[in-house]
Design a protein around this motif. Structure first.
Motif, PDB file in Angstrom:
ATOM      1  N   ALA A 253       1.152  -1.109  -0.031  1.00  0.00           N
ATOM      2  CA  ALA A 253       0.055  -0.045   0.016  1.00  0.00           C
ATOM      3  C   ALA A 253       1.015   1.276   0.057  1.00  0.00           C
ATOM      4  CB  ALA A 253      -0.896  -0.129   1.150  1.00  0.00           C
ATOM      5  N   GLU A 254       0.483   2.094  -0.730  1.00  0.00           N
ATOM      6  CA  GLU A 254       1.219   3.573  -0.805  1.00  0.00           C
ATOM      7  C   GLU A 254       1.445   4.031   0.529  1.00  0.00           C
ATOM      8  OE1 GLU A 254      -1.803   6.704  -2.484  1.00  0.00           O
ATOM      9  OE2 GLU A 254      -1.836   4.893  -3.432  1.00  0.00           O
ATOM     10  N   SER A 255       0.639   3.663   1.450  1.00  0.00           N
ATOM     11  CA  SER A 255       0.436   4.575   2.771  1.00  0.00           C
ATOM     12  C   SER A 255       1.463   4.221   3.730  1.00  0.00           C
ATOM     13  CB  SER A 255      -0.871   4.638   3.586  1.00  0.00           C
ATOM     14  OG  SER A 255      -1.231   3.141   3.567  1.00  0.00           O
ATOM     15  N   ARG A 256       2.109   2.708   3.290  1.00  0.00           N
ATOM     16  CA  ARG A 256       3.295   2.244   4.187  1.00  0.00           C
ATOM     17  C   ARG A 256       4.511   3.463   4.423  1.00  0.00           C
ATOM     18  NH1 ARG A 256       3.458  -3.888   5.005  1.00  0.00           N
ATOM     19  NH2 ARG A 256       1.337  -4.244   4.542  1.00  0.00           N
ATOM     20  N   LEU A 257       5.091   3.192   5.322  1.00  0.00           N
ATOM     21  CA  LEU A 257       6.469   3.824   5.836  1.00  0.00           C
ATOM     22  C   LEU A 257       7.622   3.258   5.582  1.00  0.00           C
ATOM     23  CD1 LEU A 257       4.973   5.282   9.131  1.00  0.00           C
ATOM     24  CD2 LEU A 257       4.834   6.535   6.883  1.00  0.00           C
ATOM     25  N   ALA A 258       8.672   3.914   4.974  1.00  0.00           N
ATOM     26  CA  ALA A 258       9.905   3.399   4.807  1.00  0.00           C
ATOM     27  C   ALA A 258      10.823   3.767   5.907  1.00  0.00           C
ATOM     28  CB  ALA A 258      10.475   3.634   3.311  1.00  0.00           C
ATOM     29  N   CYS A 259      11.579   3.380   6.401  1.00  0.00           N
ATOM     30  CA  CYS A 259      12.712   3.629   7.316  1.00  0.00           C
ATOM     31  C   CYS A 259      13.912   4.442   6.627  1.00  0.00           C
ATOM     32  CB  CYS A 259      13.252   2.428   8.212  1.00  0.00           C
ATOM     33  SG  CYS A 259      14.583   2.792   9.114  1.00  0.00           S
TER      34      CYS A 259
END
Length: 65
Positions: free
Chosen positions: A2-8
């Motif tokens: 999903a585009e709303s995921r967060l990357a570290c």
């Protein structure tokens, strides 16, 4: 993914949208501003994992801003 995921920003691991800290390295520096990803299943046998310094299986952002 999903585009709303967060990357570290530290290890590029892709986390759930509601994460407060990275599930992989514990960093609180997470961003929605990332592009592309790779899923690494066997980091010990992966040249990409070696290049990205990845030791744990999972999804990783290729570009984090």
């Amino acid at each position: 993914m999903a585009e709303s995921r967060l990357a570290c920003r530290e290890c590029h691991y892709i986390n759930h949208a509601d994460a407060q800290a990275c599930e992989n390295c514990g960093s609180s520096s997470l961003t929605e501003d990332w592009a592309g990803y790779v899923v690494i299943t066997h980091p010990e046998r992966s040249e990409i994992a070696e290049e990205m310094n990845v030791n744990e299986p999972g999804g990783y952002a290729l570009k984090v801003r």
